[in-house]
Scaffold this motif. Structure first.
Motif, PDB file in Angstrom:
ATOM      1  N   GLY A 114      14.974  10.206   9.077  1.00 62.73           N
ATOM      2  CA  GLY A 114      14.328   9.687  10.268  1.00 62.73           C
ATOM      3  C   GLY A 114      15.235   9.829  11.483  1.00 62.73           C
ATOM      4  N   GLU A 115      14.629  10.006  12.639  1.00 59.36           N
ATOM      5  CA  GLU A 115      15.430  10.292  13.837  1.00 59.36           C
ATOM      6  C   GLU A 115      16.328   9.134  14.248  1.00 59.36           C
ATOM      7  OE1 GLU A 115      12.790   9.758  17.699  1.00 59.36           O
ATOM      8  OE2 GLU A 115      11.695  10.954  16.212  1.00 59.36           O
ATOM      9  N   ASN A 116      16.032   7.910  13.793  1.00 59.51           N
ATOM     10  CA  ASN A 116      16.881   6.761  14.133  1.00 59.51           C
ATOM     11  C   ASN A 116      17.956   6.463  13.098  1.00 59.51           C
ATOM     12  OD1 ASN A 116      15.297   6.419  16.403  1.00 59.51           O
ATOM     13  ND2 ASN A 116      14.064   4.771  15.513  1.00 59.51           N
ATOM     14  N   VAL A 117      18.002   7.245  12.024  1.00 60.85           N
ATOM     15  CA  VAL A 117      19.005   7.022  10.989  1.00 60.85           C
ATOM     16  C   VAL A 117      20.385   7.234  11.589  1.00 60.85           C
ATOM     17  CG1 VAL A 117      19.892   7.838   8.767  1.00 60.85           C
ATOM     18  CG2 VAL A 117      17.437   7.649   9.133  1.00 60.85           C
ATOM     19  N   THR A 118      21.324   6.403  11.158  1.00 66.09           N
ATOM     20  CA  THR A 118      22.638   6.339  11.786  1.00 66.09           C
ATOM     21  C   THR A 118      23.395   7.658  11.727  1.00 66.09           C
ATOM     22  OG1 THR A 118      23.554   5.549   9.700  1.00 66.09           O
ATOM     23  CG2 THR A 118      22.904   3.897  11.316  1.00 66.09           C
ATOM     24  N   ASN A 119      24.439   7.745  12.526  1.00 69.36           N
ATOM     25  CA  ASN A 119      25.273   8.939  12.593  1.00 69.36           C
ATOM     26  C   ASN A 119      25.874   9.272  11.227  1.00 69.36           C
ATOM     27  OD1 ASN A 119      24.798   9.286  15.320  1.00 69.36           O
ATOM     28  ND2 ASN A 119      26.597   8.097  15.920  1.00 69.36           N
ATOM     29  N   PHE A 120      26.301  10.523  11.095  1.00 61.99           N
ATOM     30  CA  PHE A 120      26.866  11.047   9.858  1.00 61.99           C
ATOM     31  C   PHE A 120      25.871  10.952   8.714  1.00 61.99           C
ATOM     32  CE2 PHE A 120      30.891   9.787  12.110  1.00 61.99           C
ATOM     33  CZ  PHE A 120      31.257  11.084  12.433  1.00 61.99           C
ATOM     34  N   LYS A 121      24.633  11.292   9.014  1.00 62.44           N
ATOM     35  CA  LYS A 121      23.622  11.449   7.967  1.00 62.44           C
ATOM     36  C   LYS A 121      23.659  12.909   7.514  1.00 62.44           C
ATOM     37  CE  LYS A 121      20.089  12.120  11.522  1.00 62.44           C
ATOM     38  NZ  LYS A 121      18.923  11.532  12.201  1.00 62.44           N
ATOM     39  N   ALA A 122      23.459  13.128   6.214  1.00 66.58           N
ATOM     40  CA  ALA A 122      23.518  14.478   5.684  1.00 66.58           C
ATOM     41  C   ALA A 122      22.860  14.509   4.314  1.00 66.58           C
ATOM     42  CB  ALA A 122      24.970  14.967   5.575  1.00 66.58           C
ATOM     43  N   GLY A 123      22.509  15.709   3.848  1.00 66.14           N
ATOM     44  CA  GLY A 123      21.915  15.853   2.534  1.00 66.14           C
ATOM     45  C   GLY A 123      22.108  17.251   1.982  1.00 66.14           C
ATOM     46  N   LYS A 124      22.043  17.363   0.658  1.00 61.43           N
ATOM     47  CA  LYS A 124      22.161  18.655  -0.022  1.00 61.43           C
ATOM     48  C   LYS A 124      21.153  18.708  -1.154  1.00 61.43           C
ATOM     49  CE  LYS A 124      25.248  21.394  -0.122  1.00 61.43           C
ATOM     50  NZ  LYS A 124      25.396  22.788   0.389  1.00 61.43           N
ATOM     51  N   THR A 138       5.737   9.932   5.397  1.00 59.98           N
ATOM     52  CA  THR A 138       6.509   9.596   6.594  1.00 59.98           C
ATOM     53  C   THR A 138       5.695   9.748   7.882  1.00 59.98           C
ATOM     54  OG1 THR A 138       7.434  11.852   6.643  1.00 59.98           O
ATOM     55  CG2 THR A 138       8.721  10.164   5.532  1.00 59.98           C
ATOM     56  N   GLN A 139       4.387   9.862   7.764  1.00 61.98           N
ATOM     57  CA  GLN A 139       3.541   9.854   8.953  1.00 61.98           C
ATOM     58  C   GLN A 139       3.525   8.450   9.561  1.00 61.98           C
ATOM     59  OE1 GLN A 139      -0.255  12.448   8.619  1.00 61.98           O
ATOM     60  NE2 GLN A 139       0.141  11.694   6.545  1.00 61.98           N
ATOM     61  N   PRO A 140       3.418   8.351  10.878  1.00 58.90           N
ATOM     62  CA  PRO A 140       3.400   7.029  11.528  1.00 58.90           C
ATOM     63  C   PRO A 140       2.316   6.098  11.003  1.00 58.90           C
ATOM     64  CG  PRO A 140       3.690   8.762  13.159  1.00 58.90           C
ATOM     65  CD  PRO A 140       3.397   9.453  11.864  1.00 58.90           C
ATOM     66  N   ASN A 141       1.166   6.644  10.633  1.00 57.98           N
ATOM     67  CA  ASN A 141       0.094   5.788  10.142  1.00 57.98           C
ATOM     68  C   ASN A 141       0.298   5.347   8.687  1.00 57.98           C
ATOM     69  OD1 ASN A 141      -0.384   8.338   9.093  1.00 57.98           O
ATOM     70  ND2 ASN A 141      -2.608   8.143   9.162  1.00 57.98           N
ATOM     71  N   GLN A 142       1.268   5.955   8.019  1.00 58.72           N
ATOM     72  CA  GLN A 142       1.603   5.546   6.655  1.00 58.72           C
ATOM     73  C   GLN A 142       2.771   4.547   6.633  1.00 58.72           C
ATOM     74  OE1 GLN A 142       0.054   6.284   3.786  1.00 58.72           O
ATOM     75  NE2 GLN A 142      -1.473   7.501   4.865  1.00 58.72           N
ATOM     76  N   ASP A 143       3.742   4.774   7.515  1.00 57.66           N
ATOM     77  CA  ASP A 143       4.952   3.940   7.536  1.00 57.66           C
ATOM     78  C   ASP A 143       5.405   3.776   8.989  1.00 57.66           C
ATOM     79  OD1 ASP A 143       7.312   2.587   7.087  1.00 57.66           O
ATOM     80  OD2 ASP A 143       8.388   4.330   6.286  1.00 57.66           O
ATOM     81  N   TYR A 144       5.219   2.570   9.520  1.00 59.89           N
ATOM     82  CA  TYR A 144       5.541   2.365  10.934  1.00 59.89           C
ATOM     83  C   TYR A 144       7.040   2.423  11.196  1.00 59.89           C
ATOM     84  CZ  TYR A 144       7.208  -2.456  10.338  1.00 59.89           C
ATOM     85  OH  TYR A 144       7.934  -3.565   9.990  1.00 59.89           O
ATOM     86  N   LYS A 145       7.859   2.341  10.138  1.00 60.99           N
ATOM     87  CA  LYS A 145       9.308   2.431  10.315  1.00 60.99           C
ATOM     88  C   LYS A 145       9.854   3.780   9.836  1.00 60.99           C
ATOM     89  CE  LYS A 145      11.886  -1.194   9.950  1.00 60.99           C
ATOM     90  NZ  LYS A 145      12.668  -2.345   9.431  1.00 60.99           N
ATOM     91  N   ILE A 195       0.835  -1.204   0.000  1.00 59.37           N
ATOM     92  CA  ILE A 195       0.000   0.000   0.000  1.00 59.37           C
ATOM     93  C   ILE A 195       0.867   1.250   0.000  1.00 59.37           C
ATOM     94  CG2 ILE A 195      -1.635   1.363   1.382  1.00 59.37           C
ATOM     95  CD1 ILE A 195      -2.913  -1.266   2.263  1.00 59.37           C
ATOM     96  N   TRP A 196       1.920   1.255   0.828  1.00 56.48           N
ATOM     97  CA  TRP A 196       2.818   2.417   0.882  1.00 56.48           C
ATOM     98  C   TRP A 196       3.483   2.634  -0.471  1.00 56.48           C
ATOM     99  CZ3 TRP A 196       7.639   4.196  -0.077  1.00 56.48           C
ATOM    100  CH2 TRP A 196       8.025   5.385   0.548  1.00 56.48           C
ATOM    101  N   LEU A 197       3.992   1.562  -1.075  1.00 58.46           N
ATOM    102  CA  LEU A 197       4.678   1.680  -2.360  1.00 58.46           C
ATOM    103  C   LEU A 197       3.732   2.162  -3.451  1.00 58.46           C
ATOM    104  CD1 LEU A 197       6.797  -1.572  -2.102  1.00 58.46           C
ATOM    105  CD2 LEU A 197       7.715   0.752  -2.127  1.00 58.46           C
TER     106      LEU A 197
END
Length: 263
Positions: free
Chosen positions: A144-154, A113-120, A87-89
């Motif tokens: 996501g807040e649990n994504v590992t250290n040294f996450k970044a984006g541009k 990325t709402q909790p009711n759309q994607d539990y992870k 369903i999410w895909l």
């Protein structure tokens, strides 16, 4: 790839116990307004055992990571890529195809990325570029807040009034990779594919960048890489490479494979 086939294969891989499959590490996505092309390039690190199974099963990570629909948007799924529901895909593919200006990258990312759309949702990293029917481009990178250290984006939009890009990474040695990819994309000459290859290869060419697992164990940025491009909603180019030996740089091998096909 068919949404249900995508889900069944992920479940099968999880059943085999390859949890390292669940992490896609650094990538770049782009849209070319002049040619109506979009594309994605990615590098990551596989375990030895999983490399054997991906080769036997002919698995292309792009089938699990890249979503595109009708030339109106492209999305890369990173960090934990397991357990997306059909369903999410389907929802993600459908909303990417919407051409009204309301459906900006920020609106889409917030919804998916709402909790009711994607539990992870806390374990995801998502790159998104969205084009509307007036050729306006918006972009969003979700960490996501649990994504590992040294996450970044541009994010960089309207390069030469033509290209727009988003770059991001997680599980990296440091936070510099997205900026390096951005600079390499802008500096490279040629078409969309040429620029994506140059951007990804820039990480392999820099000694301290890339997936921290491969940098620690093999001294390279990645041992798996892919390039996938689309034009008018259809796959135009689809390349991937898994290294055969340790200390082989997947981003460089992918570039060699790409250049061979251009001869």
């Amino acid at each position: 790839m068919n949404i249900y086939k995508h889900t069944i294969l992920l479940l099968f891989i999880n059943f085999l116990g390859f949890k390292t499959f669940s992490y896609a590490t650094f990538s770049i996505i782009a849209i070319d307004l002049h040619t109506n092309e979009s594309g994605a390039a990615l590098g990551t690190c596989y375990t030895k055992q999983f490399k054997i199974y991906t080769t036997k099963l002919n698995i292309n990570l792009a089938d699990y990571v890249v979503l595109e629909n009708n030339g109106f948007g492209i999305m890369n799924l990173q960090s934990d890529i397991n357990d997306f529901t059909p369903i999410w895909l389907s929802t993600a593919k459908g909303i990417l195809a919407q051409d009204e200006p309301y459906y900006t990258a920020k609106v889409i990312s917030k919804f998916l990325t709402q909790p009711n759309q994607d539990y992870k949702h806390k374990d995801r990293q998502i790159l998104l570029l969205k084009k509307d029917k007036y050729n306006n481009i918006t972009s969003e990178i979700y960490h996501g807040e649990n994504v590992t250290n040294f996450k970044a984006g541009k994010i960089r939009l309207h390069i030469d009034d033509r290209f727009s890009i988003a770059t991001a990474g997680n599980y990296m040695t440091n936070t510099h990779a997205p900026e390096i990819m951005e600079k390499a994309f802008i500096a490279a000459e040629g078409n969309l594919s040429d620029k994506l290859i140059a951007a990804l290869n820039s990480i392999g060419l820099t000694n301290d960048l890339g997936d921290s697992r491969c940098r620690t164990s093999e001294g390279v940025s990645a041992n798996y890489a892919f390039l996938r491009t689309f034009q008018n909603g259809k796959i135009k180019l689809d390349l991937n490479i898994t290294t055969d030996e340790e200390e082989q740089e997947a981003t460089s091998l992918l570039k060699e494979k790409y250049e061979f096909l251009q001869e």
